[in-house]
Design a protein around this motif. Structure first.
Motif, mmCIF file in Angstrom:
data_model
loop_
_atom_site.group_PDB
_atom_site.id
_atom_site.type_symbol
_atom_site.label_atom_id
_atom_site.label_comp_id
_atom_site.label_asym_id
_atom_site.label_seq_id
_atom_site.Cartn_x
_atom_site.Cartn_y
_atom_site.Cartn_z
ATOM 1 N N PHE A 142 25.989 -25.345 85.102
ATOM 2 C CA PHE A 142 25.324 -25.030 86.370
ATOM 3 C C PHE A 142 25.801 -26.005 87.446
ATOM 4 C CE2 PHE A 142 21.874 -26.112 89.304
ATOM 5 C CZ PHE A 142 21.566 -24.878 89.851
ATOM 6 N N ASP A 143 25.817 -27.305 87.129
ATOM 7 C CA ASP A 143 26.271 -28.310 88.090
ATOM 8 C C ASP A 143 27.722 -28.081 88.485
ATOM 9 O OD1 ASP A 143 23.853 -29.702 88.269
ATOM 10 O OD2 ASP A 143 24.314 -30.927 86.513
ATOM 11 N N GLN A 144 28.536 -27.715 87.509
ATOM 12 C CA GLN A 144 29.946 -27.449 87.806
ATOM 13 C C GLN A 144 30.080 -26.289 88.787
ATOM 14 O OE1 GLN A 144 32.263 -25.728 84.604
ATOM 15 N NE2 GLN A 144 34.060 -26.919 85.167
ATOM 16 N N ASP A 145 29.342 -25.224 88.561
ATOM 17 C CA ASP A 145 29.387 -24.062 89.452
ATOM 18 C C ASP A 145 28.916 -24.409 90.862
ATOM 19 O OD1 ASP A 145 30.294 -22.526 87.355
ATOM 20 O OD2 ASP A 145 28.353 -21.597 86.938
ATOM 21 N N GLN A 146 27.987 -25.363 90.945
ATOM 22 C CA GLN A 146 27.443 -25.737 92.243
ATOM 23 C C GLN A 146 28.277 -26.816 92.941
ATOM 24 O OE1 GLN A 146 24.879 -23.886 93.501
ATOM 25 N NE2 GLN A 146 25.252 -22.787 91.570
ATOM 26 N N GLY A 147 29.368 -27.204 92.311
ATOM 27 C CA GLY A 147 30.248 -28.194 92.923
ATOM 28 C C GLY A 147 29.832 -29.633 92.682
ATOM 29 N N ASN A 148 28.848 -29.854 91.830
ATOM 30 C CA ASN A 148 28.386 -31.204 91.525
ATOM 31 C C ASN A 148 29.168 -31.709 90.305
ATOM 32 O OD1 ASN A 148 27.021 -33.589 91.242
ATOM 33 N ND2 ASN A 148 24.969 -32.683 91.180
ATOM 34 N N THR A 149 30.426 -32.059 90.547
ATOM 35 C CA THR A 149 31.337 -32.373 89.447
ATOM 36 C C THR A 149 30.913 -33.601 88.665
ATOM 37 O OG1 THR A 149 33.148 -31.407 90.719
ATOM 38 C CG2 THR A 149 33.747 -32.806 88.862
ATOM 39 N N SER A 150 30.495 -34.654 89.354
ATOM 40 C CA SER A 150 30.126 -35.887 88.652
ATOM 41 C C SER A 150 28.956 -35.650 87.703
ATOM 42 C CB SER A 150 29.774 -36.991 89.656
ATOM 43 O OG SER A 150 28.690 -36.594 90.480
ATOM 44 N N ALA A 151 27.957 -34.870 88.129
ATOM 45 C CA ALA A 151 26.824 -34.559 87.255
ATOM 46 C C ALA A 151 27.266 -33.701 86.077
ATOM 47 C CB ALA A 151 25.727 -33.853 88.042
ATOM 48 N N ALA A 152 28.193 -32.766 86.333
ATOM 49 C CA ALA A 152 28.693 -31.908 85.256
ATOM 50 C C ALA A 152 29.415 -32.745 84.201
ATOM 51 C CB ALA A 152 29.628 -30.844 85.819
ATOM 52 N N ILE A 153 30.259 -33.664 84.642
ATOM 53 C CA ILE A 153 31.000 -34.518 83.710
ATOM 54 C C ILE A 153 30.042 -35.387 82.904
ATOM 55 C CG2 ILE A 153 32.570 -36.491 83.587
ATOM 56 C CD1 ILE A 153 34.136 -35.224 85.900
ATOM 57 N N GLN A 154 29.064 -35.949 83.576
ATOM 58 C CA GLN A 154 28.090 -36.790 82.878
ATOM 59 C C GLN A 154 27.337 -35.989 81.812
ATOM 60 O OE1 GLN A 154 25.326 -38.852 85.427
ATOM 61 N NE2 GLN A 154 23.956 -39.370 83.736
ATOM 62 N N GLY A 155 26.918 -34.787 82.170
ATOM 63 C CA GLY A 155 26.186 -33.952 81.217
ATOM 64 C C GLY A 155 27.030 -33.561 80.022
ATOM 65 N N LEU A 156 28.284 -33.201 80.273
ATOM 66 C CA LEU A 156 29.171 -32.799 79.180
ATOM 67 C C LEU A 156 29.486 -33.977 78.264
ATOM 68 C CD1 LEU A 156 31.554 -30.529 81.263
ATOM 69 C CD2 LEU A 156 30.047 -29.750 79.431
ATOM 70 N N GLU A 157 29.641 -35.156 78.842
ATOM 71 C CA GLU A 157 29.890 -36.333 78.006
ATOM 72 C C GLU A 157 28.670 -36.650 77.140
ATOM 73 O OE1 GLU A 157 31.132 -39.307 80.794
ATOM 74 O OE2 GLU A 157 33.247 -38.703 80.668
ATOM 75 N N GLU A 158 27.486 -36.422 77.669
ATOM 76 C CA GLU A 158 26.275 -36.620 76.868
ATOM 77 C C GLU A 158 26.224 -35.623 75.713
ATOM 78 O OE1 GLU A 158 22.514 -37.099 78.930
ATOM 79 O OE2 GLU A 158 23.581 -37.699 80.753
ATOM 80 N N VAL A 159 26.647 -34.390 75.967
ATOM 81 C CA VAL A 159 26.689 -33.393 74.892
ATOM 82 C C VAL A 159 27.608 -33.872 73.773
ATOM 83 C CG1 VAL A 159 27.424 -31.056 74.270
ATOM 84 C CG2 VAL A 159 26.179 -31.430 76.396
ATOM 85 N N LEU A 160 28.798 -34.361 74.137
ATOM 86 C CA LEU A 160 29.771 -34.786 73.139
ATOM 87 C C LEU A 160 29.335 -36.059 72.425
ATOM 88 C CD1 LEU A 160 33.062 -34.019 75.079
ATOM 89 C CD2 LEU A 160 32.079 -32.737 73.180
ATOM 90 N N ASP A 161 28.574 -36.913 73.111
ATOM 91 C CA ASP A 161 28.022 -38.088 72.444
ATOM 92 C C ASP A 161 27.061 -37.671 71.329
ATOM 93 O OD1 ASP A 161 29.403 -39.955 73.917
ATOM 94 O OD2 ASP A 161 27.837 -40.189 75.428
ATOM 95 N N LEU A 162 26.316 -36.606 71.581
ATOM 96 C CA LEU A 162 25.348 -36.119 70.598
ATOM 97 C C LEU A 162 25.999 -35.257 69.529
ATOM 98 C CD1 LEU A 162 22.534 -35.179 73.138
ATOM 99 C CD2 LEU A 162 22.373 -36.988 71.415
#
Length: 361
Positions: A142-162
């Motif tokens: 959702f963040d990626q689609d809205q242009g909020n790239t930094s939030a998208a990257i942070q969220g995806l990195e959290e997914v991969l950490d888990l």
């Protein structure tokens, strides 16, 4: 009044089910419950099954919540997002802080185009379940689609950490980082990923594609293929990709050797790879009389797909030379029966008029 066909199908299915309304204790009722909770069958069937069970059961709030969520998901599958949102909302009336209902309503809101409600629901879902990989992933997209790239990257990195193997997360993160930081940022993260997650296929596949398409570092591409073969044993990464790379860099001896082994193993294991081409030639049983076998077919097509039409053409010419006019007639007949248009010049002996139809140009 205009009624959408999907909605009409649901109405009809519901009416048909209601003619012989199953008793709560009957086997039909049990099957409908399984169809609803398991989301089995088409969306219209699931919705109708859920409706019958909801109306006919004096279910506990917990069970009612499950039924509503299942029907909501079926509505989502059928792109009836208003109805889905309604079911998720009713489920949340029963359990206001249910993370899954909150997340699914966020997904439905966003699919419907209600960005503000979706964002609020995503944030609520994460507040209820901050370590939910599903919530983190969908919020990141959702963040990626809205242009909020930094939030998208942070969220995806959290997914991969888990969960480093969470489907799609690694690929989306790789692409998002490339869009945000270009080649340098992409390379930096990919090197980090190879060290941190050495047993994840998405890491080595990203390396393979990156080096083949952009850097031209074929040694690293071969190394990535080796890692992929370790993680996913099979012909693709053990033979197909290495053959393609060796042929691309001009190492024809190794490339042709790998192609021959690939063709031989395709036959031995009767894999579905190149099945479309195999169907063409298996009809030509006359080949057996001519002393030919299927290995020629796979070797020819593999060379073509590996980007070496010159070698593939050589295979074709050798086949025609060995089989003469009969081989050409068989080949042309099979191609035309398969629906391929072949110029009449090919009948007269032109190999050049065969190769475009065989997809090797």
């Amino acid at each position: 009044m205009h009624i959408r066909l999907a909605a009409l199908a649901i109405v009809i299915a519901t009416v048909l089910l209601s003619f012989n309304k199953p008793s709560k204790s009957g086997s039909d009722f049990s099957q409908l419950t399984q169809s609803c909770l398991g989301n089995k069958g088409g969306a219209a069937h699931v919705v109708a099954a859920c409706a019958t069970v909801i109306e006919g059961a004096s279910a506990t709030p917990k069970k009612q919540n499950s039924l509503l969520r299942s029907r909501g998901w079926a509505y989502c599958r059928d792109k009836q997002y208003d109805e889905a949102i309604s079911d998720y909302t009713n489920a949340l009336v029963l359990f206001p802080n249910h993370p899954q209902s909150t997340l699914w309503r966020a997904i439905a809101y966003y699919a419907e185009g209600d960005v503000q409600s979706a964002e609020t629901a995503y944030e609520k879902a994460l507040s209820l379940a901050p370590n939910s990989t599903d919530a983190l992933f969908h919020k990141a997209k959702f963040d990626q689609d809205q242009g909020n790239t930094s939030a998208a990257i942070q969220g995806l990195e959290e997914v991969l950490d888990l969960d480093p193997s969470y489907e799609g997360a690694g690929s989306v993160l790789i692409n998002t980082r490339y869009d945000a930081y270009g080649y340098d940022g992409f390379e930096q993260f990919l090197t980090h990923a190879e060290q941190r997650w050495p047993d994840q296929t998405w890491v080595h596949f990203s390396r393979l594609i990156y080096d083949l398409r952009f850097t031209g570092d074929h040694e690293r591409a071969l190394s990535a293929s080796t890692e992929l073969a370790r993680l996913e044993p099979g012909l693709t990464y053990e033979l197909f990709v290495p053959a393609m790379i060796h042929l691309r860099i001009g190492d024809e001896d190794t490339g042709i050797k790998l192609v021959s082994e690939y063709a031989d193993r395709v036959i031995q294991r009767d894999l579905a790879e190149l099945a479309f081409h195999k169907r063409w030639y298996r009809k030509a049983l006359n080949w057996l009389v001519l002393g030919q076998n299927e290995e020629w077919v796979h070797r020819y097509v593999a060379l073509a797909h590996f980007g070496r039409p010159d070698l593939a053409t050589s295979e074709l010419e050798s086949f025609l030379e060995d089989t003469g006019g009969n081989g050409r007639k068989i080949l042309l007949r099979v191609m035309r029966r398969a629906g391929t248009s072949v110029p009449r010049e090919a009948d007269a002996g032109s190999v050049e008029h065969l190769t475009p139809q065989l997809k090797i140009t």
